[in-house]
Design an enzyme around this catalytic site. Structure first.
Site, PDB file in Angstrom:
ATOM      1  N   GLU A   1       4.112   6.051   7.618  1.00 56.23           N
ATOM      2  CA  GLU A   1       5.227   5.898   6.717  1.00 56.23           C
ATOM      3  C   GLU A   1       6.236   7.155   7.395  1.00 56.23           C
ATOM      4  O   GLU A   1       7.345   6.828   7.206  1.00 56.23           O
ATOM      5  CB  GLU A   1       4.508   6.233   5.420  1.00 56.23           C
TER       6      GLU A   1
ATOM      7  N   GLU B   1       8.213   3.312   2.771  1.00 54.61           N
ATOM      8  CA  GLU B   1       8.669   4.477   3.597  1.00 54.61           C
ATOM      9  C   GLU B   1      10.167   4.961   3.104  1.00 54.61           C
ATOM     10  O   GLU B   1      10.701   5.457   3.686  1.00 54.61           O
ATOM     11  CB  GLU B   1       8.527   3.926   5.058  1.00 54.61           C
TER      12      GLU B   1
ATOM     13  N   GLY C   1       0.905  -1.169   0.113  1.00 51.19           N
ATOM     14  CA  GLY C   1       0.026   0.061  -0.015  1.00 51.19           C
ATOM     15  C   GLY C   1       0.734   1.208   0.239  1.00 51.19           C
ATOM     16  O   GLY C   1       0.584   2.366  -0.591  1.00 51.19           O
ATOM     17  N   ALA C   2       2.058   1.177   0.720  1.00 52.50           N
ATOM     18  CA  ALA C   2       2.935   2.196   0.781  1.00 52.50           C
ATOM     19  C   ALA C   2       4.093   1.816   1.102  1.00 52.50           C
ATOM     20  O   ALA C   2       4.315   0.789   1.867  1.00 52.50           O
ATOM     21  CB  ALA C   2       2.377   3.211   1.822  1.00 52.50           C
TER      22      ALA C   2
HETATM   23 ZN   LIG Z   1       5.254  -0.074   7.461  1.00 52.46          ZN
END
Ligand SMILES: [Zn+2]
Length: 597
Positions: free
Chosen positions: A316, A282, A279-280
């Site tokens: 994040e 960092e 999803g994301a």
């Molecule tokens: Zn994470």
């Protein structure tokens, strides 16, 4: 990382089945000190050219340096010794995941220079890959945990943190982004330009990122201690980055205030991916998100989306301290990244709630974890990662959710201030380096006046299951009242309890039972509660519901009680749930009504 589980499985399935002839890990004989990467990328083409120069410290006598490389076509290889002595050398051995380079009897510092060609797959969700968006080609990366090796030869493990010098040659109509800020753009013949980025802070290979294409940029206001913020979108979509930039303006200062350390990675770009394994991700300076998690047309912005993106960014951006400033020394301890990012996102979002709702979101998430925390449906937080196949499981949900719940428990046990002090010390001590669970234990011990959290952490990190506690007040005539606490499972559990007119205190239950003397002069209490603050990762088995206590409990304790009752399913629980079903807090009343069904 966010939203890993299902997509990660899909992605790793494609690449499973590779063969390892050797240990999964590289040796300690060669340690990278700096990696310089120059890439030539036209996203319209399915291959790209690269060259790396890696400064390496040779510590052993091995005549072969092993480093990770996957699906790269290796061209020339040179060894540079001293200022200007260059030897041609070669790849003498290789496997699916690594190459071995002959260095003879060299010791000390050398540089390895490798020219190669790599692939920009248009179906992949990880490594370097490309996609066509609205008729234009873009190149993206998703490296964690072990796909940086598809983009460049590197030491692809979290313990090998080094500064990176990255430059990317692109067509003039394209833009390029990476972790560092752009420091120069130089015109080159035939419609190309070379974009050079500032040297990064020490990063593991898996946190390097880049992107190339005809992107558009939404420029936000600088956030926190003056960090420039941008949202990078496909061409024509810049306006959709407004909500994400607003979220950073809200979240970054809160994280800087909590950690006491300004954001350490210069600029902060958020980049939208049309596809990715997570999803994301960092990546310092260049956090990537699936488009729908990051962008929203201005006329569709809503309070719900704004809340969701602040929560996602709190995770994040939280990683910029927990994971990036301080990186787990090995993937076995990835909970030090994901558990902390999940925990601190809850903490930052609680700052938007009225004080009585403290921890309610974290407790609801903990309950969803507890429901599946049994050997049939889960695994320990910490497992040994020693093959590509097991790397499949690095970002298991348990690492996030149980990891976060364990941190909530530690905070409740040690006390918010001491836990906070311990975390600040941990971050400062290991800043730009690596850390282990033992390092966290040491920092918490120092901050808490000697409390040893290691047995508790080992119990909860290394085993599956939810401890179940029972309590009983012993009020014999002529004797001081005592609270007996018992449990059936092994392992150390920090139990925080309170009772009528007795303030909260904590005791670590190591064996099957303990008896705690109530303070001298205490009358037999009308009620007791075994999870004060609602922070413990355990269930209380109530044989008689503490009905008298309901109005004395905090919302966090009441929500925990609802979940305990739901799990115990006895008749006194039903009566208590009926009362909790009319609680003023919707989280509590809804959970109670749900439990009564
Ligand atoms: Zn994470």
């Amino acid at each position: 990382m966010s939203g890993a589980a299902s997509r990660a499985l899909a992605c790793f399935t494609l690449i499973a089945g590779s063969v390892f002839g050797q240990s999964f890990y590289l040796s300690n004989d060669a340690v990278p000190r700096k990696e310089t990467v120059e890439l030539t990328i036209d996203p319209a083409r399915e291959t790209f050219e690269g060259s790396v120069s890696i400064d390496v410290e040779l510590r052993g006598l091995d005549s072969t340096i092993w480093l990770n490389a996957k699906n790269l076509t290796i061209g020339s290889v040179f060894l540079v010794v001293g200022e200007d002595t260059i030897y041609p050398t070669e790849v003498i051995r290789r496997s699916d995941e690594r190459i071995g380079i002959e260095v003879g009897d060299q010791t000390g510092r050398v540089a390895i220079q490798i020219a190669y060609q790599g692939r920009l797959d248009d179906k992949a969700l990880s490594g370097p890959y490309r996609r066509k968006v609205e008729g234009e080609w873009y190149a993206y990366t998703t490296f964690a945990p072990i796909e940086a090796r598809r983009a460049f030869p590197c030491f692809d493990e979290p313990r090998f943190k080094a500064p990176w010098d990255i430059s990317i040659r692109v067509k003039r109509e394209n833009k390029a982004f990476s972790n560092g800020r752009e420091i120069s753009e130089t015109e080159e013949p035939n419609g190309w330009k070379l974009v050079e980025f500032a040297t990064t802070e020490p990063l593991p290979a898996e946190m390097v990122a880049f992107a190339v294409g005809p992107f558009d940029i939404y420029r936000g206001e600088p956030a926190g201690h003056g960090t420039p913020v941008r949202v990078i979108t496909a061409k024509g979509h810049a306006a959709e980055g407004h909500a994400a930039a607003q979220a950073t303006a809200a979240i970054l200062p809160r994280l800087e205030a909590y950690t006491g350390i300004p954001y350490a990675f210069g600029k902060l770009d958020h980049l939208a991916l049309p596809a990715g394994a997570f999803g994301a991700v960092e990546n310092p300076g260049l956090i990537t998100y699936r488009t729908r998690n990051l962008l929203v047309p201005p006329n569709q912005e809503s309070a719900t989306f704004a809340h969701a993106i602040r929560a996602l960014q709190a995770h994040e951006i939280g990683h910029q301290w927990f994971g990036n400033l301080v990186t787990q020394a090995s993937w076995d301890d990835v909970w030090l990244s994901e558990g902390f990012a999940t925990w601190i996102s809850n903490k930052m979002m609680d700052q938007e709630e009225p004080p009585e709702r403290l921890h309610l979101a974290a407790i609801a998430a903990r309950e969803r974890m507890m429901e599946v925390d049994n050997p049939a449906r889960s695994r320990p937080v910490r497992i040994a990662i020693n093959s590509r196949e097991i790397a499949l499981d690095v970002y298991n949900r348990v690492v996030y959710e149980k990891g976060a719940a364990i941190l909530l428990m530690l905070e409740g046990w040690l006390g918010e201030d001491r836990f906070h002090d311990g975390l600040r010390a941990y971050l400062n001590e290991h800043r730009f380096g690596n850390a282990t669970t033992d390092d966290l234990v040491a920092a918490l011990r120092a901050a808490s006046g000697g409390v040893d959290t290691s047995r508790v952490l080992n119990s909860f990190l290394n085993t599956v299951g939810v401890p179940e506690l029972r309590g009983q007040l012993l009020c014999d005539r002529g004797a001081a009242p005592r609270l007996r606490v018992t449990k059936a499972s092994p392992g150390a559990v920090p139990v925080c309890w309170r009772a009528d007119r007795v303030a909260s205190s904590c005791t670590v239950l190591e064996g099957p039972s303990t008896e705690i003397a109530l303070p001298t002069g205490t009358a037999c209490p009308a009620w007791f509660y075994l999870n004060s603050g609602g922070t413990g990762y355990y269930r209380t088995r109530w044989t008689q519901a503490p009905l008298l206590a309901l109005r004395e409990l905090t919302d966090a304790e009441k929500l925990t009680l609802v979940y305990d009752f739901r799990a115990s399913k006895n008749t006194s629980a039903q009566a208590a749930l009926a009362r909790l079903a009319s609680d003023a807090d919707p989280e509590i009343s809804n959970a109670a009504r749900e439990a009564l069904k």
